[in-house]
Design a protein around this motif. Structure first.
Motif, PDB file in Angstrom:
ATOM      1  N   ASP A  45       5.769   1.682  31.256  1.00 14.47           N
ATOM      2  CA  ASP A  45       7.116   2.240  31.142  1.00 14.47           C
ATOM      3  C   ASP A  45       7.141   3.583  31.842  1.00 14.47           C
ATOM      4  O   ASP A  45       6.353   4.477  31.525  1.00 14.47           O
ATOM      5  CB  ASP A  45       7.518   2.416  29.678  1.00 14.47           C
ATOM      6  N   GLU A  46       8.055   3.755  32.779  1.00 11.66           N
ATOM      7  CA  GLU A  46       8.019   4.911  33.666  1.00 11.66           C
ATOM      8  C   GLU A  46       8.193   6.230  32.938  1.00 11.66           C
ATOM      9  O   GLU A  46       7.760   7.278  33.414  1.00 11.66           O
ATOM     10  CB  GLU A  46       9.095   4.769  34.743  1.00 11.66           C
ATOM     11  N   ASP A  47       8.825   6.213  31.765  1.00 12.20           N
ATOM     12  CA  ASP A  47       9.051   7.461  31.044  1.00 12.20           C
ATOM     13  C   ASP A  47       7.949   7.775  30.033  1.00 12.20           C
ATOM     14  O   ASP A  47       8.062   8.729  29.259  1.00 12.20           O
ATOM     15  CB  ASP A  47      10.411   7.434  30.340  1.00 12.20           C
ATOM     16  N   ASP A  48       6.856   6.996  30.045  1.00 12.51           N
ATOM     17  CA  ASP A  48       5.744   7.227  29.123  1.00 12.51           C
ATOM     18  C   ASP A  48       4.788   8.257  29.727  1.00 12.51           C
ATOM     19  O   ASP A  48       3.679   7.948  30.146  1.00 12.51           O
ATOM     20  CB  ASP A  48       5.029   5.904  28.851  1.00 12.51           C
ATOM     21  N   VAL A  49       5.269   9.505  29.789  1.00  8.92           N
ATOM     22  CA  VAL A  49       4.550  10.568  30.497  1.00  8.92           C
ATOM     23  C   VAL A  49       4.476  11.817  29.624  1.00  8.92           C
ATOM     24  O   VAL A  49       5.200  11.946  28.633  1.00  8.92           O
ATOM     25  CB  VAL A  49       5.251  10.915  31.833  1.00  8.92           C
ATOM     26  N   PHE A  50       3.597  12.726  30.004  1.00  8.65           N
ATOM     27  CA  PHE A  50       3.511  14.008  29.311  1.00  8.65           C
ATOM     28  C   PHE A  50       4.729  14.870  29.626  1.00  8.65           C
ATOM     29  O   PHE A  50       5.228  14.874  30.753  1.00  8.65           O
ATOM     30  CB  PHE A  50       2.247  14.774  29.734  1.00  8.65           C
ATOM     31  N   SER A  51       5.184  15.625  28.644  1.00  9.91           N
ATOM     32  CA  SER A  51       6.257  16.588  28.867  1.00  9.91           C
ATOM     33  C   SER A  51       5.712  17.812  29.594  1.00  9.91           C
ATOM     34  O   SER A  51       4.492  17.993  29.721  1.00  9.91           O
ATOM     35  CB  SER A  51       6.867  17.021  27.522  1.00  9.91           C
TER      36      SER A  51
END
Length: 504
Positions: free
Chosen positions: A339-345
């Motif tokens: 999922d492309e938004d499964d990233v570190f802030s």
């Protein structure tokens, strides 16, 4: 100045024109190898435990689906013209498994799923009359099919194999160990595309365990200049073995400066705990919150890109890239999380930079570098924070400068006699002030042509060259003032005031 000859004797009396050829000072050059360490799979034909040049017939050499062969393939796709070496290790330990149970028959149609990466798409066709058993068999066959990555001429089997029986698909890693534990092997969604297969299938993952004796394996590595070591293993024992081996390479009698490259996938807390436990200028860890590719593949692509930038074979007119920022460098064969938004802030990435982790940034179906740091965080003598080796650029610049000086200064003064500064200049002898001038000249060259150091006056002021108590030894102390990458540009914009000409 007295001219000395190697072949034409001074006692020659026979008339005639004579000539001998002699080499002058050679131009600076430095070879560098990238060492990839990983296990072979069943059917491998190479000798294990010995570093060697890579083979192009990956499956025949390292075994079909081997982690070593896959890492090598990804590294060469990322940067094909680096001088790679491999250290094949025998298969060992317990293999991870992932068991998928088809609970109900999916709807009729052709449906995709993805194996170990967003770019490794598979699909099955469900037809009327299929049962959970036939669907499971189709999934297993698709997993076992060959896959070709974009830009690759080879079709290879994957790092896992599959069998099916009575509606159950058992997927097994082709190599034993923990290396594939941190990432999800099979996904039924990829960057917004959702397959209906997922709602009909459940899975249970059993982690792999164990690791080879890397300390013993590294003892079989030759004396090449392995500036970058990319390892499939990141367990504590393996990391310690690599660090101990690299420490000997950094010693004053080897002077083969190198870095170990690894990757870790997990939460900010998991990555912070791992990085904070390290404190080493020779290690770089790329971090992602989630990834479709397993950690060894991330390490292979990340390490190949770093080795390309910080290539110690670069000439003095090319080395300025060492001092530049790395933000936005894309590793095109990494596709990031499912999922492309499964990233570190932003806040989480900032915290990781205080824990020795280099967070990577997924963007538009690829993964980009942002800022690459070492795991060095504090002085061991005081425990206090120290940024001397924070950015990877720093120690790489140090190493290149020292190698260049070794070439430049030693070629100028080797085979001379050593005398004190009180003596007059004479060809074939070196005084401390002569060596000092050569060091300053070398630093000036690196400043003006290489552009990776700065402040020649401060270098001259700090430079110490003196005779030792040993009559054949000259001691030198210097400070290297690096050029540094620009990573942060802070701007204060004042608004709301009238321009002076508009005021009445």
């Amino acid at each position: 100045m007295t001219i000395t000859f190697d072949q034409i004797p001074g006692s020659l009396r026979l008339p005639g024109y004579r000539n001998e050829f002699a080499l002058g000072t050679p131009p600076f050059s430095q070879s560098m190898q990238v060492l990839i360490v990983g296990p072979v799979a069943a059917g491998a034909t190479v000798t294990t435990g010995v570093s060697q040049r890579p083979r192009d017939d990956i499956e025949a050499a390292y075994g079909a689906g081997s982690l070593l062969g896959t890492m090598l393939n990804y590294a060469k796709l990322t940067r094909p013209f680096l001088d790679y070496r491999v250290l094949p290790l025998p298969e060992s330990a317990t293999k991870a498994t992932d068991v998928y149970t088809v609970g109900t028959v999916p709807p009729v149609g052709t449906w995709p799923f993805w194996v170990l990466g967003n770019a490794r798409r598979r699909q099955i066709t469900v037809v009327a009359g299929d049962t959970v058993t036939t669907v499971a068999a189709k999934i297993a066959a698709a997993i076992n099919s060959r896959v070709t990555l974009a830009g690759d001429s080879k079709s290879l089997v994957d790092m896992v194999s599959a069998t099916s029986a009575l509606g159950v698909v058992t997927v097994t890693a082709r190599n034993g160990g923990t290396m594939l534990n941190a990432t999800k092997w099979i996904s039924f969604r990829s960057r917004g595309e959702v397959s209906p297969l997922g709602s009909h299938i459940t899975n249970v993952f059993t982690a792999g365990s164990g690791a080879p004796d890397l300390a013993a394996a590294l003892a079989g590595v030759g004396t090449g200049y392995y500036a970058w070591v990319i390892s499939a293993y990141r367990d504590a024992t393996s990391l310690a073995a690599i660090d101990a081996w690299l420490e000997t390479q950094w010693g004053p009698f080897a002077m083969r400066y190198g870095w170990a490259v690894g990757a870790v996938v997990g939460s900010q807390g998991t990555l912070a705990a791992l990085g904070d436990a390290m404190n080493d200028r020779k290690r770089v860890l790329a971090g992602l919150r989630n990834s479709s590719e397993p950690e060894p593949i991330i390490a292979a692509c990340f390490g190949a890109e770093l080795a390309h930038v910080f290539d110690f074979g670069r000439s003095i007119t090319e080395v300025q890239i060492f001092a530049r920022g790395l933000t936005g460098r894309t590793m095109t064969h990494l596709t990031g999380p499912w999922d492309e938004d499964d990233v570190f802030s932003d806040e989480q990435r900032n915290l990781l930079y205080f824990d020795g982790i280099s967070p990577q940034v997924p963007a538009e179906g690829a993964v980009q570098m942002e800022r690459v740091i070492t795991t060095f965080q504090r002085r061991s003598s005081t425990g206090l924070e120290d940024i001397s080796y924070l950015d990877i650029n720093g120690p790489c610049i140090d190493a290149w400068v020292v190698q260049y000086q070794r070439h430049y200064v030693w070629n100028a003064h080797q085979n001379d006699s050593l005398v004190g500064d009180q003596e007059d200049f004479a060809d074939g002898q070196t005084r401390p002030k002569d060596a000092r001038k050569t060091f300053v000249s070398a630093y000036t060259e690196v400043n003006r042509r290489g552009r990776i150091v700065q402040d020649i006056p401060s270098y001259e002021q700090a430079l110490k060259v003196e005779l030792s108590g040993d009559p054949v030894r000259l001691n030198v102390e210097q400070k290297i003032f690096r050029a540094n990458p620009l990573y942060i540009l802070a701007t204060k914009s004042i608004v709301g005031e009238l321009a002076p000409g508009a005021q009445t």
